[in-house]
Design an enzyme around this catalytic site. Sequence first.
Site, short mmCIF file in Angstrom:
data_model
loop_
_atom_site.label_atom_id
_atom_site.label_comp_id
_atom_site.label_asym_id
_atom_site.label_seq_id
_atom_site.Cartn_x
_atom_site.Cartn_y
_atom_site.Cartn_z
N LYS A 1 0.82 -1.21 0.00
CA LYS A 1 0.00 0.00 0.00
C LYS A 1 0.86 1.27 0.00
O LYS A 1 0.43 2.32 -0.43
CB LYS A 1 -0.95 0.01 1.20
CG LYS A 1 -1.84 -1.22 1.31
CD LYS A 1 -3.22 -0.98 0.84
CE LYS A 1 -4.17 -2.17 0.93
NZ LYS A 1 -3.66 -3.52 0.94
C1 PLP Z 1 -4.16 -4.66 0.26
C2 PLP Z 1 -3.32 -5.87 0.17
C3 PLP Z 1 -3.56 -6.87 -0.79
C4 PLP Z 1 -4.74 -6.83 -1.74
O1 PLP Z 1 -4.63 -5.85 -2.73
P1 PLP Z 1 -5.93 -5.35 -3.50
O2 PLP Z 1 -5.48 -4.18 -4.32
O3 PLP Z 1 -6.92 -4.96 -2.44
O4 PLP Z 1 -6.42 -6.48 -4.33
C5 PLP Z 1 -2.70 -7.95 -0.85
N1 PLP Z 1 -1.67 -8.07 0.02
C6 PLP Z 1 -1.40 -7.13 0.95
C7 PLP Z 1 -0.25 -7.33 1.87
C8 PLP Z 1 -2.20 -5.99 1.06
O5 PLP Z 1 -1.94 -5.07 2.00
#
Ligand code: PLP
Length: 499
Positions: A113
């Site tokens: 993120k």
């Molecule tokens: C948010 C997240 C995901 C999922 O990503 P999306 O864009 O919501 O599909 C996968 N792995 C981690 C560690 C995340 O923080």
Amino acid sequence: MQIRYRSTRGGAEEITASQAILNGLAPDGGLYVPTWIPTLTVPMEKLAGMDYREVAFEVMRLFLTDFTDEELKECIANAYDSKFDSEVIAPLHQAGEHTWFLELFHGSTIAFKDMALSILPHLMTTAARKNRITDEIVILTATSGDTGKAALAGFADVPGTRIIVFYPKYGVSAIQEKQMVTQKGGNTSVVGITGNFDDAQTGVKKMFHDKEMQQLLQEKGFRFSSANSINIGRLVPQIVYYVYAYASLVKQGQICPGDKVNMVVPTGNFGNILAAWYAKQIGIPVGRLICASNENKVLYDFLTTGCYDRNRDFILTASPSMDILISSNLERLIYISGGCDGEACRERMAGLSDTGTYSITPEMKKVFDDFYGNYCSEEETAEAIRRCFEDYGYMIDPHTAVGAGVLDKYRKETGDAETPAVVASTASPFKFNRFVLECFGKAGKEEDDFVLADRLSEMTGVALPKAVEEIRTAPVLHDRVVDAEDMPDTVLALLGIRS
Ligand SMILES: *Cc1c(COP(=O)(O)O)cnc(C)c1O
């Protein structure tokens, strides 16, 4: 030619990229999509010689056409700097003859993120300036753990912004809580609530819709905004690393320009994999988009049957950021596959909220032929972690392991075992050290998370990430806990509007 953004539900006017970033969600409840899809015309040989920031500029300028080159370059320079503990920002790690892990966890919270949330605040303040908005932007976020910290780290000390994060006091892990309550920055606030995540989420949504409260804020020179994953200011920066990964493979001589590469994405809200789909649309030779789910396998079922059905039990897994039953960003592809018919998309989304289901037509399914979906059980996830470490000496986190496990299934099932595959590595194993060590029988129930972090470091020979080291001894700076119904008063007090 300028790209404009329109709502997937057809009930809002077309606006510029900067306005779409400021709005987040469209007023009709839809998501913004670009009115047309641009092409990346920079030759791959040239991209291969660029660093992350330069690639980011080439990709983002295609979508954010009302930003000037100078504005974009400044946002990029402010985002992808020494906050990342890797010079190249998103390194590739080879583990297996045809498999690379794209490490998206070198930012301040050691999860992917950060890739988007480190630039969103700069895009947002630039967008406000461009649109002559002088109000201070107040970001309100409810978090179940990960997004809150990434948003705090992104917005901390960004002039013209405040950020207030609400989290369930008794519903996040010890490390997650410590990460948040030690957050520095004069513009940050972290508040625990006595309810669960849903209470926090509902409280935030209510404030967004509270006209009286918004009036009050406006009088004092504030305006609410959201850092939520449906914002195009998060989607566009995510396209960058797929282009960069492909260019890096070319640079390393692993592939020739034009060769197909499969992208494997551990998926929850469908944002990350949608960015990979956009990378393909702008001209990157992506083969299959491999959508990996954990036991909350709504997307696997959808991709195999064409019917989205959220009516099922919510399962708590070792990959909590993928524990999602409503993949919000999928709405964009539903809209696009349906021929950009806002009315039809709105009806499907109404179906989702009324009955929990909707279906797509065989015609629409064609757009999804690029995708392959599968899932891993908890045991398969653990097995993928063990295999990767035993075979290649490379430790991966449970989210990434879901991707690795699904890639394995894909290769066995389709026989497509030699197309190079890039697995989006979405979190550092140090963020989930307990589960990772349990896979090897090396974590005691009573042991402290920091003790486990040291053990993982010893076992892998990888230094403890700065992000974990820092919070071990950092002082708690936020200790406010309130009832969910007191959230609005808390916000007003934090902004100095009411005591
Ligand atoms: C948010 C997240 C995901 C999922 O990503 P999306 O864009 O919501 O599909 C996968 N792995 C981690 C560690 C995340 O923080």
